[in-house]
Design a protein around this motif. Structure first.
Motif, PDB file in Angstrom:
ATOM      1  N   MET A 177       0.014   3.018   1.104  1.00 52.02           N
ATOM      2  CA  MET A 177       0.795   1.752   1.691  1.00 52.02           C
ATOM      3  C   MET A 177      -0.009   0.702   2.156  1.00 52.02           C
ATOM      4  N   LEU A 178      -0.812   0.847   2.700  1.00 56.64           N
ATOM      5  CA  LEU A 178      -1.729  -0.066   3.040  1.00 56.64           C
ATOM      6  C   LEU A 178      -2.026  -1.044   2.190  1.00 56.64           C
ATOM      7  N   ASN A 179      -2.511  -0.514   0.903  1.00 48.14           N
ATOM      8  CA  ASN A 179      -2.944  -1.318  -0.113  1.00 48.14           C
ATOM      9  C   ASN A 179      -1.879  -2.244  -0.510  1.00 48.14           C
ATOM     10  N   LEU A 180      -0.503  -1.749  -0.550  1.00 47.61           N
ATOM     11  CA  LEU A 180       0.388  -2.565  -0.795  1.00 47.61           C
ATOM     12  C   LEU A 180       1.093  -3.412   0.085  1.00 47.61           C
ATOM     13  N   ILE A 181       0.685  -3.228   1.542  1.00 47.67           N
ATOM     14  CA  ILE A 181       0.807  -4.239   2.380  1.00 47.67           C
ATOM     15  C   ILE A 181      -0.187  -5.368   2.219  1.00 47.67           C
ATOM     16  N   ARG A 182      -1.389  -4.805   1.808  1.00 50.68           N
ATOM     17  CA  ARG A 182      -2.359  -6.214   1.622  1.00 50.68           C
ATOM     18  C   ARG A 182      -2.149  -6.821   0.553  1.00 50.68           C
ATOM     19  N   GLY A 183      -1.602  -6.193  -0.383  1.00 51.95           N
ATOM     20  CA  GLY A 183      -1.327  -7.055  -1.582  1.00 51.95           C
ATOM     21  C   GLY A 183       0.004  -8.046  -1.454  1.00 51.95           C
ATOM     22  N   HIS A 184       0.888  -7.777  -0.317  1.00 54.12           N
ATOM     23  CA  HIS A 184       2.133  -8.520  -0.237  1.00 54.12           C
ATOM     24  C   HIS A 184       2.174  -8.810   1.185  1.00 54.12           C
ATOM     25  N   ARG A 185       1.004  -9.562   1.678  1.00 54.71           N
ATOM     26  CA  ARG A 185       0.872  -9.743   3.300  1.00 54.71           C
ATOM     27  C   ARG A 185       2.101 -10.690   3.681  1.00 54.71           C
ATOM     28  N   SER A 186       2.419 -11.656   3.026  1.00 56.74           N
ATOM     29  CA  SER A 186       3.385 -12.814   3.396  1.00 56.74           C
ATOM     30  C   SER A 186       4.730 -12.010   3.518  1.00 56.74           C
ATOM     31  N   PHE A 187       4.843 -11.238   2.222  1.00 53.77           N
ATOM     32  CA  PHE A 187       6.391 -10.435   2.156  1.00 53.77           C
ATOM     33  C   PHE A 187       6.459  -9.733   3.360  1.00 53.77           C
ATOM     34  N   PHE A 188       5.653  -8.873   3.630  1.00 53.52           N
ATOM     35  CA  PHE A 188       5.808  -7.858   4.432  1.00 53.52           C
ATOM     36  C   PHE A 188       5.819  -8.584   6.257  1.00 53.52           C
ATOM     37  N   LEU A 189       5.059  -9.386   6.462  1.00 51.22           N
ATOM     38  CA  LEU A 189       5.151 -10.174   7.571  1.00 51.22           C
ATOM     39  C   LEU A 189       6.254 -10.755   7.641  1.00 51.22           C
ATOM     40  N   GLY A 190       6.809 -11.577   6.948  1.00 50.66           N
ATOM     41  CA  GLY A 190       8.072 -12.201   6.886  1.00 50.66           C
ATOM     42  C   GLY A 190       9.156 -11.496   7.188  1.00 50.66           C
ATOM     43  N   ALA A 211       9.023  -8.457   8.464  1.00 51.35           N
ATOM     44  CA  ALA A 211       8.901  -7.801   9.702  1.00 51.35           C
ATOM     45  C   ALA A 211       9.411  -8.675  10.832  1.00 51.35           C
ATOM     46  N   LEU A 212       9.119  -9.787  10.716  1.00 51.84           N
ATOM     47  CA  LEU A 212       9.528 -10.657  11.682  1.00 51.84           C
ATOM     48  C   LEU A 212      10.889 -11.091  11.575  1.00 51.84           C
ATOM     49  N   ALA A 213      11.616 -11.024  10.501  1.00 54.25           N
ATOM     50  CA  ALA A 213      13.041 -11.208  10.532  1.00 54.25           C
ATOM     51  C   ALA A 213      13.687  -9.888  11.273  1.00 54.25           C
ATOM     52  N   GLY A 214      13.342  -8.846  10.715  1.00 49.27           N
ATOM     53  CA  GLY A 214      13.632  -7.620  11.441  1.00 49.27           C
ATOM     54  C   GLY A 214      13.571  -7.479  12.775  1.00 49.27           C
ATOM     55  N   LEU A 215      12.447  -7.917  13.402  1.00 46.65           N
ATOM     56  CA  LEU A 215      12.032  -7.973  14.792  1.00 46.65           C
ATOM     57  C   LEU A 215      13.050  -9.147  15.643  1.00 46.65           C
ATOM     58  N   ALA A 216      13.387 -10.075  14.662  1.00 41.21           N
ATOM     59  CA  ALA A 216      14.394 -11.091  15.309  1.00 41.21           C
ATOM     60  C   ALA A 216      15.835 -10.577  15.716  1.00 41.21           C
ATOM     61  N   ALA A 223       9.496   0.124  -3.073  1.00 42.82           N
ATOM     62  CA  ALA A 223       9.328   0.406  -1.485  1.00 42.82           C
ATOM     63  C   ALA A 223       9.587  -1.202  -0.707  1.00 42.82           C
ATOM     64  N   ARG A 224       9.193  -2.180  -1.658  1.00 42.37           N
ATOM     65  CA  ARG A 224       9.106  -3.447  -0.881  1.00 42.37           C
ATOM     66  C   ARG A 224      10.879  -3.637  -0.524  1.00 42.37           C
ATOM     67  N   ILE A 225      11.805  -3.291  -1.564  1.00 44.22           N
ATOM     68  CA  ILE A 225      12.875  -3.341  -1.448  1.00 44.22           C
ATOM     69  C   ILE A 225      13.561  -2.546  -0.474  1.00 44.22           C
ATOM     70  N   ALA A 226      13.163  -1.488  -0.328  1.00 46.05           N
ATOM     71  CA  ALA A 226      13.491  -0.357   1.007  1.00 46.05           C
ATOM     72  C   ALA A 226      13.095  -0.981   2.237  1.00 46.05           C
ATOM     73  N   PHE A 227      12.030  -1.722   2.335  1.00 48.85           N
ATOM     74  CA  PHE A 227      11.505  -2.043   3.426  1.00 48.85           C
ATOM     75  C   PHE A 227      12.562  -3.448   3.963  1.00 48.85           C
ATOM     76  N   VAL A 228      13.008  -4.019   2.933  1.00 49.76           N
ATOM     77  CA  VAL A 228      14.003  -5.160   3.179  1.00 49.76           C
ATOM     78  C   VAL A 228      15.274  -4.428   3.636  1.00 49.76           C
ATOM     79  N   LEU A 229      15.682  -3.277   3.118  1.00 54.81           N
ATOM     80  CA  LEU A 229      17.007  -2.715   3.474  1.00 54.81           C
ATOM     81  C   LEU A 229      16.946  -2.146   4.903  1.00 54.81           C
TER      82      LEU A 229
END
Length: 495
Positions: free
Chosen positions: A1-14, A16-21, A122-128
């Motif tokens: 999972m860490l490798n996936l996050i490193r490969g899509h840093r902007s996606f996961f950060l964006g 995550a910030l939307a989810g936090l908001a 996994a990326r779609i599930a993170f959004v959902l």
């Protein structure tokens, strides 16, 4: 999972910030402190201040703390830890901590989708998960839901990780997973044992938060039993699984899930002098009257959350409005029953309580109704309660009126209710479509289905169909939905 996050840093950060908001919006505009919240906080405060796991009793001039077992210790322990760090009664700190926990849940759900489906899923599930208002809403409520969802997701993730190491999984998992497991004895290398132990420990946390957390244990054990009996594919490339290994996996899970209940059971026996491994069914003290007859009568007709608020929760200390009883509660073909029911309700309203004699009369009415319509009581009504919990707009702790379908509310709240209803239907329908269309694309789909069915069947037996009781299923729902969306959405939508 860490490798996936490193490969899509902007996606996961964006995301995550939307989810936090989103969660901070609920925290700011719709914080929810219920009667249950105050009970949990009272347990935590007494535990910290007096070293007693109990509730405060007495009046304004004299109080005492009495040991109790009406709530399991998981959530009070969490509150006590937050109060110890940030001050007694600091509920804002509790809600903010829950926001962080829920954001961690989103990552776990993404990892679960990665293991069960693919990295794209996994990326779609993170959004959902991050943008799901139902999960975000309950971070702003001092209730067990956020932690229960977190540990349910964690238990499923650990279970799927362990299943992926099984020899029988060699044709299902990715090449890198097989390479990682190569040279080990399947699920019983050191990492496999740790994963099954972690599954049990996460389930233990679910149980210590809510008694119905044990349904996840039942689902895992049931799935392992089916797996042990299942004949492996006739392929030379697949190493045959040993049913005894699957049995041992079940023993590990059960041992780690149930062992933490031993100290709680011993404490209850020594302090309260009765055997109670969980918590009382109706969260009642040993000397408190439980209106079982009234509860049984309620189950002969109640199917929706509106009646829970308007009828079920008004007793004691309130009055039942006969005008709000649905027609199915008063059988027009039986005038005697209708008259007896209304007369009994009038007595309850006068005393604003249910005496043992009144409760016995409710039990008699319920028995007559069940005898006259057994299929309705044992099959139709439970199915309707399950449907209400899954499909009703999840606005029970938000401003929309409980009778949202009458559209007598302010327009903004009516729009919110309809929007939440449509969104909830979309989550469930997409997950169901995934199972019907591409079950082979979801590894260990039977585990998710077992959990969903077992929990739904149990919830159908309850008198109070509250939509929040299905939220623990949403990690599985999101993974199933992501498996379908990963196939039908264009690649750019999940970058």
């Amino acid at each position: 999972m860490l490798n996936l996050i490193r490969g899509h840093r902007s996606f996961f950060l964006g995301i995550a910030l939307a989810g936090l908001a989103l969660r901070l919006c609920f925290f700011h505009y719709f914080p929810e402190i219920t009667d249950d919240s105050r009970v949990y906080a009272d347990f935590a405060t007494n535990w910290l201040q007096h070293g007693i796991y109990g509730q405060t009793l007495g009046g304004p001039h004299e109080t005492r703390v009495a040991p109790a077992d009406t709530r399991l210790p998981g959530y009070p322990a969490f509150l006590a830890a937050v109060f110890w760090l940030f001050g007694l009664g600091n509920l804002k700190a509790v809600l903010l901590t829950q926001i962080l926990v829920d954001l961690a849940t989103c990552l776990i759900v993404a990892d679960l989708a990665r293991r069960a489906v693919s990295e794209r899923a996994a990326r779609i599930a993170f959004v959902l998960a991050a943008l799901c208002p139902f999960l975000a809403n309950y971070t702003a409520a001092e209730l067990t839901e956020t932690l229960s969802i977190f540990f349910s997701a964690l238990a499923l993730d650990c279970a799927v990780a362990a299943l992926n190491r099984m020899p029988a999984a060699s044709t299902q998992v990715r090449a890198e997973v097989r390479a990682e497991a190569r040279g080990h004895s399947g699920m019983f290398d050191r990492a496999g044992r740790r994963l099954w132990a972690a599954t049990g420990a996460a389930i233990a946390a679910c149980i210590l938060l809510r008694p119905d957390g044990g349904l996840l244990l039942a689902a895992v054990l049931f799935y392992l039993a089916v797996l042990a009996c299942k004949r492996p594919p006739a392929s030379k490339s697949v190493e045959k699984k040993n049913p005894a290994d699957v049995l041992v996996a079940g023993v590990i899970v059960a041992a780690f899930a149930l062992a933490p209940l031993a100290p709680w059971t011993i404490r209850n026996f020594r302090t309260l002098h009765h055997f109670q491994p969980l918590a009382p069914r109706y969260a009642n003290d040993a000397d408190e009257l439980v209106a079982r007859g009234f509860n049984r009568w309620i189950k002969t007709w109640l199917i929706d959350y509106a009646s829970v608020e308007e009828i079920y929760w008004t007793i004691p200390d309130g009055k039942i409005d006969p005008e709000k009883l649905p027609s199915r509660a008063l059988d027009p073909s039986n005038p005697g029953e209708k008259q007896a029911t209304l007369a009994l309700i009038a007595e309850v309203n006068e005393s604003q309580d249910i005496t043992p004699e009144m409760d016995a009369r409710f039990a008699k009415i319920a028995s007559d109704r069940i005898r006259a319509h057994p299929i309705r009581y044992y099959l139709a009504l439970p199915l309707l309660r399950i449907a209400d919990m899954w499909l009703r707009p999840r606005t029970e702790i938000l401003p929309p009126d409980v009778r949202w379908w009458e559209f007598n509310d302010d327009p903004q709240w009516s729009v919110m209710a309809v929007g939440f209803g449509v969104l909830g239907l979309a989550y469930v329908a997409t997950a169901l479509w995934a199972l019907l269309r591409r079950p082979s694309g979801i590894r260990w789909a039977g585990l998710f289905v077992s959990f969903l069915l077992l929990r739904s069947a149990f919830l159908g037996t309850m008198e109070n169909p509250e939509p929040r009781y299905t939220l623990e299923c949403y990690p599985a729902i999101i993974v199933l939905a992501s498996s379908l969306l990963a196939k039908v959405l264009p690649e750019s939508s999940s970058q």
